[in-house]
Design an enzyme around this catalytic site. Structure first.
Site, PDB file in Angstrom:
ATOM      1  N   SER A  14       0.691  -1.237   0.072  1.00 50.69           N
ATOM      2  CA  SER A  14       0.159   0.019  -0.053  1.00 50.69           C
ATOM      3  C   SER A  14       0.822   1.140  -0.108  1.00 50.69           C
ATOM      4  CB  SER A  14      -0.997  -0.053   1.325  1.00 50.69           C
ATOM      5  OG  SER A  14      -0.295   0.127   2.411  1.00 50.69           O
ATOM      6  N   ASN A  15       2.056   1.191   0.473  1.00 50.83           N
ATOM      7  CA  ASN A  15       2.964   2.442   0.615  1.00 50.83           C
ATOM      8  C   ASN A  15       3.444   2.465  -0.920  1.00 50.83           C
ATOM      9  OD1 ASN A  15       3.409   3.817   3.238  1.00 50.83           O
ATOM     10  ND2 ASN A  15       3.528   1.573   3.736  1.00 50.83           N
ATOM     11  N   LEU A  92      10.726  -5.950   4.896  1.00 52.23           N
ATOM     12  CA  LEU A  92      10.898  -6.251   6.106  1.00 52.23           C
ATOM     13  C   LEU A  92      12.264  -6.827   6.633  1.00 52.23           C
ATOM     14  CD1 LEU A  92       7.504  -8.092   6.877  1.00 52.23           C
ATOM     15  CD2 LEU A  92       8.264  -5.646   7.381  1.00 52.23           C
ATOM     16  N   HIS A 111       8.573   3.915   8.953  1.00 46.38           N
ATOM     17  CA  HIS A 111       8.307   3.035  10.099  1.00 46.38           C
ATOM     18  C   HIS A 111       6.799   3.616  10.689  1.00 46.38           C
ATOM     19  CE1 HIS A 111       9.318   0.549  13.433  1.00 46.38           C
ATOM     20  NE2 HIS A 111       8.968   1.665  14.306  1.00 46.38           N
ATOM     21  N   ASP A 152      15.868   1.202  11.896  1.00 43.46           N
ATOM     22  CA  ASP A 152      15.035   2.026  12.448  1.00 43.46           C
ATOM     23  C   ASP A 152      15.799   3.356  13.184  1.00 43.46           C
ATOM     24  OD1 ASP A 152      12.542  -0.156  13.446  1.00 43.46           O
ATOM     25  OD2 ASP A 152      12.940   0.877  11.383  1.00 43.46           O
ATOM     26  N   GLU A 181       1.188   7.216   6.763  1.00 38.01           N
ATOM     27  CA  GLU A 181       2.261   6.746   6.107  1.00 38.01           C
ATOM     28  C   GLU A 181       2.159   7.020   4.412  1.00 38.01           C
ATOM     29  OE1 GLU A 181       3.499   2.398   6.487  1.00 38.01           O
ATOM     30  OE2 GLU A 181       2.320   2.525   8.434  1.00 38.01           O
TER      31      GLU A 181
HETATM   32  C1  GRF Z   1       2.602  -1.872   7.218  1.00 38.31           C
HETATM   33  O1  GRF Z   1       2.747  -2.343   8.568  1.00 38.31           O
HETATM   34  C2  GRF Z   1       3.537  -0.443   7.426  1.00 38.31           C
HETATM   35  O2  GRF Z   1       3.238   0.369   8.548  1.00 38.31           O
HETATM   36  C3  GRF Z   1       4.761  -0.845   7.247  1.00 38.31           C
HETATM   37  O3  GRF Z   1       4.822  -1.937   6.480  1.00 38.31           O
HETATM   38  C4  GRF Z   1       3.586  -2.786   6.477  1.00 38.31           C
HETATM   39  C5  GRF Z   1       3.078  -2.938   5.103  1.00 38.31           C
HETATM   40  O4  GRF Z   1       2.819  -1.778   4.547  1.00 38.31           O
HETATM   41  N1  GRF Z   1       5.661   0.214   6.687  1.00 38.31           N
HETATM   42  P1  GRF Z   1       2.792  -2.012   2.803  1.00 38.31           P
HETATM   43  O5  GRF Z   1       1.129  -2.021   2.588  1.00 38.31           O
HETATM   44  O6  GRF Z   1       2.882  -3.339   2.281  1.00 38.31           O
HETATM   45  O7  GRF Z   1       3.250  -0.979   2.123  1.00 38.31           O
END
Ligand code: GRF
Length: 200
Positions: A14-15, A92, A111, A152, A181
């Site tokens: 989503s980011n 991750l 973060h 972080d 975010e």
């Molecule tokens: C979310 O928990 C976000 O806070 C962290 O990564 C996780 C998934 O994000 N940055 P995304 O939807 O894959 O961007």
């Protein structure tokens, strides 16, 4: 000069989507373009998001690849993309030292908390929001920072708070923070691009 972004993901993306949208019709339009999306997880839905936009994807598989080989694959994919900036968007895994050194101050990480609180190893996704709820925090938020060899701890680029009414569970906090975010990642990318242009 339009800056090239390599976006690294591990999941939903989503980011990544927020950055895609911003390069198409938001504040990154004319400033940046995503040249590659690299995932350590071949099942990451973010890869589908990239394919829909005809963005090059590299689907790696860190679970089934020996670490040194994975790190080489990642390094090669980034180098071949000729990216100016690397955006860790829900990525991750730790970034290998070799990449952190070569791309110093050019790797941005998002973060889901107000660093330096609720950061560090093991503090990702729902773990962060559970700790915030447990500590009855009155606010949370998101932070974009430069990634370094630890989790972080790099210099903060942009941070934005969101008020908590109290009583939210960790999923509700996660939803509120995720919206922040999506708002600040494109802003942080643009800020880094503008700061680099000023300093050159
Ligand atoms: C979310 O928990 C976000 O806070 C962290 O990564 C996780 C998934 O994000 N940055 P995304 O939807 O894959 O961007």
């Amino acid at each position: 000069m339009i800056k090239k972004l390599a976006v690294l993901i591990s999941g939903n993306g989503s980011n990544l989507q927020a950055i895609i949208n911003s390069t198409k019709s938001g504040i990154l339009n004319g400033f940046a373009e995503i040249v590659v999306v690299i995932s350590n997880n071949p099942q990451a839905y973010g890869l589908e998001r990239a394919k829909k936009e005809n963005i090059k994807t590299v689907a790696l598989d860190s679970k089934n690849t020996e670490t040194e080989k994975y790190d080489q694959q990642l390094y090669r994919a980034i180098k071949e993309s000729d990216a100016d900036l690397i955006c860790l968007a829900g990525y991750l895994k730790k970034v290998p030292e070799k990449i952190v050194k070569e791309y110093k101050s050019r790797i941005l990480n998002i973060h889901p908390a107000l660093l330096p609180k609720y950061g560090g190893k093991g503090m990702y996704g729902h773990h962060v929001h559970e700790a915030v709820v447990k500590n009855k925090e009155k606010k949370s938020g998101a932070t974009v920072h430069f990634a370094d060899e630890n989790y972080d701890t790099g210099n903060i680029i942009l941070q934005q708070e969101v008020a908590l009414e109290g009583g939210e569970n960790h999923e509700e906090v996660a939803r509120k923070v995720l919206l922040i975010e999506h708002e600040i990642f494109p802003k942080a990318i643009k800020k880094v691009i503008e700061d680099k242009e000023k300093n050159n």
